[in-house]
Motif scaffolding. Structure first.
Motif, mmCIF file in Angstrom:
data_model
loop_
_atom_site.group_PDB
_atom_site.id
_atom_site.type_symbol
_atom_site.label_atom_id
_atom_site.label_comp_id
_atom_site.label_asym_id
_atom_site.label_seq_id
_atom_site.Cartn_x
_atom_site.Cartn_y
_atom_site.Cartn_z
ATOM 1 N N MET A 22 -4.023 -15.761 -3.317
ATOM 2 C CA MET A 22 -4.732 -14.890 -3.867
ATOM 3 C C MET A 22 -4.134 -13.483 -3.726
ATOM 4 O O MET A 22 -3.487 -13.109 -2.909
ATOM 5 N N LEU A 23 -4.210 -12.819 -4.634
ATOM 6 C CA LEU A 23 -3.598 -11.312 -4.705
ATOM 7 C C LEU A 23 -4.612 -10.472 -5.009
ATOM 8 O O LEU A 23 -5.282 -10.405 -6.168
ATOM 9 N N ASN A 24 -4.970 -9.166 -4.235
ATOM 10 C CA ASN A 24 -5.857 -8.292 -4.305
ATOM 11 C C ASN A 24 -5.337 -7.113 -4.474
ATOM 12 O O ASN A 24 -4.468 -6.742 -3.562
ATOM 13 N N ILE A 25 -5.438 -6.031 -5.570
ATOM 14 C CA ILE A 25 -4.988 -4.874 -5.557
ATOM 15 C C ILE A 25 -6.068 -3.845 -5.950
ATOM 16 O O ILE A 25 -6.863 -4.077 -6.791
ATOM 17 N N ASN A 26 -5.987 -2.835 -4.999
ATOM 18 C CA ASN A 26 -7.151 -1.739 -4.977
ATOM 19 C C ASN A 26 -6.242 -0.257 -5.029
ATOM 20 O O ASN A 26 -5.343 -0.137 -4.637
ATOM 21 N N LYS A 27 -7.267 0.589 -5.560
ATOM 22 C CA LYS A 27 -6.715 1.972 -5.580
ATOM 23 C C LYS A 27 -7.441 2.701 -4.233
ATOM 24 O O LYS A 27 -8.583 2.310 -4.129
ATOM 25 N N ILE A 28 -6.708 3.543 -3.528
ATOM 26 C CA ILE A 28 -7.506 4.096 -2.341
ATOM 27 C C ILE A 28 -7.049 5.731 -2.433
ATOM 28 O O ILE A 28 -5.958 6.023 -3.225
ATOM 29 N N ASN A 29 -7.876 6.613 -2.060
ATOM 30 C CA ASN A 29 -7.508 7.939 -1.930
ATOM 31 C C ASN A 29 -7.243 8.544 -0.480
ATOM 32 O O ASN A 29 -8.402 8.375 0.138
ATOM 33 N N ILE A 30 -6.151 9.167 -0.181
ATOM 34 C CA ILE A 30 -6.133 9.591 1.273
ATOM 35 C C ILE A 30 -5.624 11.197 0.988
ATOM 36 O O ILE A 30 -4.514 11.366 0.405
ATOM 37 N N GLU A 31 -6.731 12.088 1.468
ATOM 38 C CA GLU A 31 -6.284 13.493 1.484
ATOM 39 C C GLU A 31 -5.868 13.959 -0.102
ATOM 40 O O GLU A 31 -5.031 14.921 -0.064
ATOM 41 N N GLY A 32 -6.539 13.495 -1.082
ATOM 42 C CA GLY A 32 -6.444 13.594 -2.411
ATOM 43 C C GLY A 32 -5.087 12.877 -3.185
ATOM 44 O O GLY A 32 -4.812 13.133 -4.303
ATOM 45 N N TYR A 33 -4.732 12.225 -2.324
ATOM 46 C CA TYR A 33 -3.418 11.198 -2.871
ATOM 47 C C TYR A 33 -3.892 10.087 -3.289
ATOM 48 O O TYR A 33 -4.577 9.474 -2.272
ATOM 49 N N GLU A 34 -3.354 9.666 -4.339
ATOM 50 C CA GLU A 34 -3.675 8.053 -4.760
ATOM 51 C C GLU A 34 -2.537 7.083 -4.344
ATOM 52 O O GLU A 34 -1.434 7.441 -4.369
ATOM 53 N N PHE A 35 -3.148 6.036 -3.622
ATOM 54 C CA PHE A 35 -2.283 4.998 -3.263
ATOM 55 C C PHE A 35 -2.771 3.638 -3.870
ATOM 56 O O PHE A 35 -4.042 3.634 -4.190
ATOM 57 N N LEU A 36 -1.841 2.576 -3.680
ATOM 58 C CA LEU A 36 -2.271 1.067 -4.215
ATOM 59 C C LEU A 36 -2.272 0.509 -2.937
ATOM 60 O O LEU A 36 -1.248 0.549 -2.226
ATOM 61 N N THR B 62 4.272 7.400 13.897
ATOM 62 C CA THR B 62 3.584 7.977 12.962
ATOM 63 C C THR B 62 2.420 6.990 12.575
ATOM 64 O O THR B 62 2.698 5.708 11.999
ATOM 65 N N ILE B 63 1.246 7.267 12.627
ATOM 66 C CA ILE B 63 0.128 6.731 12.037
ATOM 67 C C ILE B 63 0.262 6.286 10.490
ATOM 68 O O ILE B 63 0.876 7.235 9.831
ATOM 69 N N GLY B 64 0.059 5.174 10.257
ATOM 70 C CA GLY B 64 0.202 4.690 8.701
ATOM 71 C C GLY B 64 -0.259 5.708 7.687
ATOM 72 O O GLY B 64 0.434 6.172 6.691
ATOM 73 N N ARG B 65 -1.530 6.443 7.639
ATOM 74 C CA ARG B 65 -1.936 7.235 6.842
ATOM 75 C C ARG B 65 -1.370 8.501 6.551
ATOM 76 O O ARG B 65 -1.255 9.010 5.715
ATOM 77 N N ASP B 66 -0.719 8.938 7.833
ATOM 78 C CA ASP B 66 -0.079 10.096 7.904
ATOM 79 C C ASP B 66 1.046 10.064 7.196
ATOM 80 O O ASP B 66 1.808 11.113 6.759
#
Length: 108
Positions: A1-15, A93-97
């Motif tokens: 199974m593969l799940n791909i989603n978009k997230i936003n962190i501090e106004g930046y988009e990531f997959l 360094t924390i992942g999101r940072d």
């Protein structure tokens, strides 16, 4: 199974990618053009110890012991590539940072 989603962190988009494998799950959060963080399935030493791969300036970090994308975002990175360190992203360094620093590097 593969799940791909978009997230936003501090106004930046990531997959985000979750890949279910036998007896484990692979977790990745990636910026479109700069780099990514990943669970311990990523072999940072392989990137750092190969002259050819170091020359490619792969920007990547690895967190250990995570069992979800949220944990990956909240965990300190255990190892990072040399190119990652050049952006100011160090082990601990924390992942999101780390992801935000990657995204900001494109703005320069």
């Amino acid at each position: 199974m593969l799940n791909i989603n978009k997230i936003n962190i501090e106004g930046y988009e990531f997959l985000t990618y979750e890949v279910a494998l036998p007896k484990t799950t692979l977790f990745i959060v990636s910026h479109e053009t700069v780099g990514y963080i990943m669970c311990a399935a990523l072999d940072i030493d392989f990137f750092n110890n190969s002259e050819k791969l170091r020359a490619r300036k792969i920007i990547a970090g690895r967190a250990e012991g995570v069992r979800s994308i949220q944990q990956l975002l909240d965990a300190p990175l255990a190892k990072v590539t040399v190119a990652c360190e050049e952006l100011g992203i160090k082990p601990g360094t924390i992942g999101r940072d780390a992801l935000v620093l990657m995204a900001k590097s494109v703005e320069k």
